[in-house]
Design a protein around this motif. Structure first.
Motif, PDB file in Angstrom:
ATOM      1  N   VAL A   1       0.836  -1.201   0.000  1.00 48.65           N
ATOM      2  CA  VAL A   1       0.000   0.000   0.000  1.00 48.65           C
ATOM      3  C   VAL A   1       0.870   1.251   0.000  1.00 48.65           C
ATOM      4  O   VAL A   1       1.780   1.379   0.816  1.00 48.65           O
ATOM      5  N   LEU A   2       0.583   2.161  -0.934  1.00 45.56           N
ATOM      6  CA  LEU A   2       1.196   3.486  -0.937  1.00 45.56           C
ATOM      7  C   LEU A   2       0.074   4.507  -0.827  1.00 45.56           C
ATOM      8  O   LEU A   2      -0.849   4.514  -1.655  1.00 45.56           O
ATOM      9  N   MET A   3       0.134   5.359   0.193  1.00 51.58           N
ATOM     10  CA  MET A   3      -0.953   6.296   0.469  1.00 51.58           C
ATOM     11  C   MET A   3      -0.452   7.734   0.527  1.00 51.58           C
ATOM     12  O   MET A   3       0.384   8.076   1.376  1.00 51.58           O
ATOM     13  N   VAL A   4      -0.954   8.576  -0.364  1.00 52.18           N
ATOM     14  CA  VAL A   4      -0.698  10.006  -0.248  1.00 52.18           C
ATOM     15  C   VAL A   4      -1.475  10.523   0.950  1.00 52.18           C
ATOM     16  O   VAL A   4      -2.677  10.254   1.093  1.00 52.18           O
ATOM     17  N   SER A   5      -0.797  11.235   1.837  1.00 50.68           N
ATOM     18  CA  SER A   5      -1.461  11.718   3.050  1.00 50.68           C
ATOM     19  C   SER A   5      -0.991  13.115   3.403  1.00 50.68           C
ATOM     20  O   SER A   5       0.184  13.446   3.274  1.00 50.68           O
ATOM     21  N   HIS A   6      -1.938  13.940   3.825  1.00 45.40           N
ATOM     22  CA  HIS A   6      -1.617  15.249   4.388  1.00 45.40           C
ATOM     23  C   HIS A   6      -1.843  15.259   5.899  1.00 45.40           C
ATOM     24  O   HIS A   6      -1.623  16.274   6.550  1.00 45.40           O
ATOM     25  N   ASP A   7      -2.290  14.140   6.440  1.00 43.62           N
ATOM     26  CA  ASP A   7      -2.637  14.062   7.859  1.00 43.62           C
ATOM     27  C   ASP A   7      -1.685  13.092   8.562  1.00 43.62           C
ATOM     28  O   ASP A   7      -1.715  11.890   8.289  1.00 43.62           O
ATOM     29  N   PRO A   8      -0.845  13.577   9.455  1.00 45.75           N
ATOM     30  CA  PRO A   8       0.093  12.690  10.162  1.00 45.75           C
ATOM     31  C   PRO A   8      -0.604  11.546  10.883  1.00 45.75           C
ATOM     32  O   PRO A   8      -0.053  10.439  10.968  1.00 45.75           O
ATOM     33  N   GLU A   9      -1.816  11.787  11.390  1.00 45.12           N
ATOM     34  CA  GLU A   9      -2.515  10.728  12.115  1.00 45.12           C
ATOM     35  C   GLU A   9      -2.922   9.593  11.181  1.00 45.12           C
ATOM     36  O   GLU A   9      -2.926   8.430  11.583  1.00 45.12           O
ATOM     37  N   ASP A  10      -3.269   9.905   9.935  1.00 50.45           N
ATOM     38  CA  ASP A  10      -3.585   8.860   8.962  1.00 50.45           C
ATOM     39  C   ASP A  10      -2.349   8.010   8.696  1.00 50.45           C
ATOM     40  O   ASP A  10      -2.431   6.780   8.617  1.00 50.45           O
ATOM     41  N   ALA A  11      -1.211   8.677   8.534  1.00 48.46           N
ATOM     42  CA  ALA A  11       0.034   7.947   8.290  1.00 48.46           C
ATOM     43  C   ALA A  11       0.362   7.042   9.468  1.00 48.46           C
ATOM     44  O   ALA A  11       0.744   5.879   9.291  1.00 48.46           O
ATOM     45  N   ARG A  12       0.210   7.560  10.669  1.00 52.63           N
ATOM     46  CA  ARG A  12       0.489   6.749  11.859  1.00 52.63           C
ATOM     47  C   ARG A  12      -0.447   5.545  11.941  1.00 52.63           C
ATOM     48  O   ARG A  12      -0.052   4.453  12.343  1.00 52.63           O
ATOM     49  N   ALA A  13      -1.708   5.746  11.547  1.00 52.57           N
ATOM     50  CA  ALA A  13      -2.712   4.693  11.691  1.00 52.57           C
ATOM     51  C   ALA A  13      -2.487   3.529  10.734  1.00 52.57           C
ATOM     52  O   ALA A  13      -2.712   2.372  11.089  1.00 52.57           O
ATOM     53  N   LEU A  14      -2.017   3.823   9.525  1.00 44.10           N
ATOM     54  CA  LEU A  14      -1.951   2.788   8.493  1.00 44.10           C
ATOM     55  C   LEU A  14      -0.537   2.400   8.089  1.00 44.10           C
ATOM     56  O   LEU A  14      -0.294   1.240   7.736  1.00 44.10           O
ATOM     57  N   CYS A  15       0.389   3.334   8.150  1.00 47.05           N
ATOM     58  CA  CYS A  15       1.677   3.143   7.482  1.00 47.05           C
ATOM     59  C   CYS A  15       2.866   3.197   8.447  1.00 47.05           C
ATOM     60  O   CYS A  15       3.232   4.285   8.921  1.00 47.05           O
ATOM     61  N   PRO A  16       3.498   2.065   8.719  1.00 50.81           N
ATOM     62  CA  PRO A  16       4.680   2.074   9.576  1.00 50.81           C
ATOM     63  C   PRO A  16       5.851   2.834   8.971  1.00 50.81           C
ATOM     64  O   PRO A  16       6.748   3.277   9.688  1.00 50.81           O
ATOM     65  N   GLN A  17       5.847   2.984   7.628  1.00 54.59           N
ATOM     66  CA  GLN A  17       6.925   3.698   6.964  1.00 54.59           C
ATOM     67  C   GLN A  17       6.374   4.836   6.128  1.00 54.59           C
ATOM     68  O   GLN A  17       5.213   4.810   5.704  1.00 54.59           O
ATOM     69  N   THR A  18       7.224   5.842   5.898  1.00 56.81           N
ATOM     70  CA  THR A  18       6.826   7.025   5.134  1.00 56.81           C
ATOM     71  C   THR A  18       7.926   7.426   4.170  1.00 56.81           C
ATOM     72  O   THR A  18       9.105   7.447   4.532  1.00 56.81           O
ATOM     73  N   VAL A  19       7.518   7.759   2.951  1.00 62.19           N
ATOM     74  CA  VAL A  19       8.415   8.364   1.974  1.00 62.19           C
ATOM     75  C   VAL A  19       8.203   9.872   2.045  1.00 62.19           C
ATOM     76  O   VAL A  19       7.091  10.357   1.805  1.00 62.19           O
ATOM     77  N   LEU A  20       9.226  10.607   2.394  1.00 60.99           N
ATOM     78  CA  LEU A  20       9.154  12.061   2.428  1.00 60.99           C
ATOM     79  C   LEU A  20       9.386  12.592   1.019  1.00 60.99           C
ATOM     80  O   LEU A  20      10.400  12.286   0.386  1.00 60.99           O
ATOM     81  N   VAL A  21       8.414  13.372   0.525  1.00 60.71           N
ATOM     82  CA  VAL A  21       8.528  14.002  -0.795  1.00 60.71           C
ATOM     83  C   VAL A  21       8.676  15.499  -0.565  1.00 60.71           C
ATOM     84  O   VAL A  21       7.734  16.170  -0.138  1.00 60.71           O
ATOM     85  N   ALA A  22       9.858  16.017  -0.811  1.00 63.38           N
ATOM     86  CA  ALA A  22      10.128  17.427  -0.520  1.00 63.38           C
ATOM     87  C   ALA A  22      11.360  17.885  -1.292  1.00 63.38           C
ATOM     88  O   ALA A  22      12.285  17.102  -1.526  1.00 63.38           O
ATOM     89  N   GLU A  23      11.323  19.144  -1.684  1.00 64.00           N
ATOM     90  CA  GLU A  23      12.478  19.801  -2.300  1.00 64.00           C
ATOM     91  C   GLU A  23      13.024  19.009  -3.480  1.00 64.00           C
ATOM     92  O   GLU A  23      14.223  18.827  -3.646  1.00 64.00           O
ATOM     93  N   GLY A  24      12.090  18.497  -4.310  1.00 61.93           N
ATOM     94  CA  GLY A  24      12.479  17.854  -5.553  1.00 61.93           C
ATOM     95  C   GLY A  24      12.909  16.413  -5.445  1.00 61.93           C
ATOM     96  O   GLY A  24      13.407  15.836  -6.422  1.00 61.93           O
ATOM     97  N   ARG A  25      12.693  15.797  -4.288  1.00 60.88           N
ATOM     98  CA  ARG A  25      13.141  14.409  -4.130  1.00 60.88           C
ATOM     99  C   ARG A  25      12.149  13.598  -3.311  1.00 60.88           C
ATOM    100  O   ARG A  25      11.607  14.090  -2.316  1.00 60.88           O
ATOM    101  N   ALA A  26      11.944  12.353  -3.742  1.00 59.07           N
ATOM    102  CA  ALA A  26      11.214  11.383  -2.935  1.00 59.07           C
ATOM    103  C   ALA A  26      12.258  10.533  -2.231  1.00 59.07           C
ATOM    104  O   ALA A  26      12.999   9.787  -2.868  1.00 59.07           O
ATOM    105  N   HIS A  27      12.342  10.667  -0.930  1.00 56.10           N
ATOM    106  CA  HIS A  27      13.385  10.002  -0.151  1.00 56.10           C
ATOM    107  C   HIS A  27      13.023   8.547   0.115  1.00 56.10           C
ATOM    108  O   HIS A  27      11.844   8.187   0.139  1.00 56.10           O
ATOM    109  N   PRO A  28      13.988   7.688   0.343  1.00 57.87           N
ATOM    110  CA  PRO A  28      13.704   6.299   0.694  1.00 57.87           C
ATOM    111  C   PRO A  28      12.824   6.212   1.942  1.00 57.87           C
ATOM    112  O   PRO A  28      12.826   7.118   2.787  1.00 57.87           O
ATOM    113  N   PRO A  29      12.053   5.129   2.080  1.00 57.64           N
ATOM    114  CA  PRO A  29      11.145   4.984   3.221  1.00 57.64           C
ATOM    115  C   PRO A  29      11.875   5.102   4.560  1.00 57.64           C
ATOM    116  O   PRO A  29      12.983   4.602   4.727  1.00 57.64           O
ATOM    117  N   GLN A  30      11.202   5.788   5.494  1.00 58.00           N
ATOM    118  CA  GLN A  30      11.715   5.954   6.851  1.00 58.00           C
ATOM    119  C   GLN A  30      10.639   5.521   7.839  1.00 58.00           C
ATOM    120  O   GLN A  30       9.455   5.467   7.509  1.00 58.00           O
TER     121      GLN A  30
END
Length: 231
Positions: free
Chosen positions: A183-212
């Motif tokens: 599952v890959l989920m675009v999210s603007h809500d940190p609580e949604d990310a916490r609820a579903l996704c143990p890992q997050t890809v940070l997309v910022a400043e022209g780069r999608a960073h490896p999952p953290q």
């Protein structure tokens, strides 16, 4: 394993790069400032947008040029992408066969999927006769029927209230665990990310960073994410 191999996206002055891998069965959020390219990245994975360079691979097989309908994935959008003139059951049938022709066994599968998402007995209704939450459930039932190994979520539950959204995320989590879905989920809500996704890809400043690790990233966000979250 879903791999974005030295991907670069160039669109009218916008540029985004990604060089990362996501293990099969992982649940990963895409977070970052508005306009950073989260939905654009999903479009490349889904095949709606071709990258300027690089490769998209699933289980070491390149799918960069594979048509969207032939890719091993389903995608849910905020508008749910349900045909308003068709019944819910017919909408689900299109998930099994683009021509809508289904067998008796397929009809049983549709009824089982509707029951699974809490819509038993509502297959004859049109999408406009359903609540927003019920429409979300219908779209999820269609993805459940397709049983593709990757599920892309482009904020399909953003318009729902907090309780309904939490319920839908829990249902996605349950189904993803059962089917081993990535599952890959675009999210603007940190609580949604916490609820579903143990890992997050940070997309910022022209780069999608490896999952953290999601909890760690949100506890100590980098400046670009901190400014967006308002912390």
């Amino acid at each position: 394993m879903l791999t974005l191999d030295e991907i670069r996206i160039d669109l009218d002055g916008f540029r985004l790069s990604a060089d990362l891998s996501i293990p099969a069965g992982a649940r990963v959020a895409l977070m970052g400032p508005s306009g950073a390219g989260k939905s654009t990245l999903l479009s490349v994975i889904a095949g709606f947008l071709a990258p300027s360079r690089g490769r998209v691979l699933w289980q070491e097989t390149e799918i960069t040029r594979t048509p969207p309908g032939a890719r091993p994935l389903s995608i849910l959008f905020q508008d749910q992408n349900l045909f308003p003139h068709l019944s819910v059951a017919r909408n689900l049938a299109l998930g099994l066969n683009p021509k809508g022709k289904i067998s008796g066994a397929d009809q049983s599968r549709i009824e089982t999927a509707l029951d699974r998402v809490g819509l038993a007995g509502l297959g004859a209704r049109k999408p406009g006769q359903l609540s927003g939450g019920q429409q979300s459930r219908a779209a999820l039932a269609r993805a459940l029927l397709r049983a593709r190994p990757i599920l892309l979520l482009d904020e399909p539950f953003a318009a729902l209230g907090p309780a309904l959204k939490a319920e839908m995320l829990a249902l996605v989590d349950e189904i993803a665990r059962e089917q081993g879905t990535t599952v890959l989920m675009v999210s603007h809500d940190p609580e949604d990310a916490r609820a579903l996704c143990p890992q997050t890809v940070l997309v910022a400043e022209g780069r999608a960073h490896p999952p953290q690790d999601t909890a760690r990233l949100l506890a100590e966000p980098p400046p670009a994410l901190r400014a967006y979250l308002g912390g």
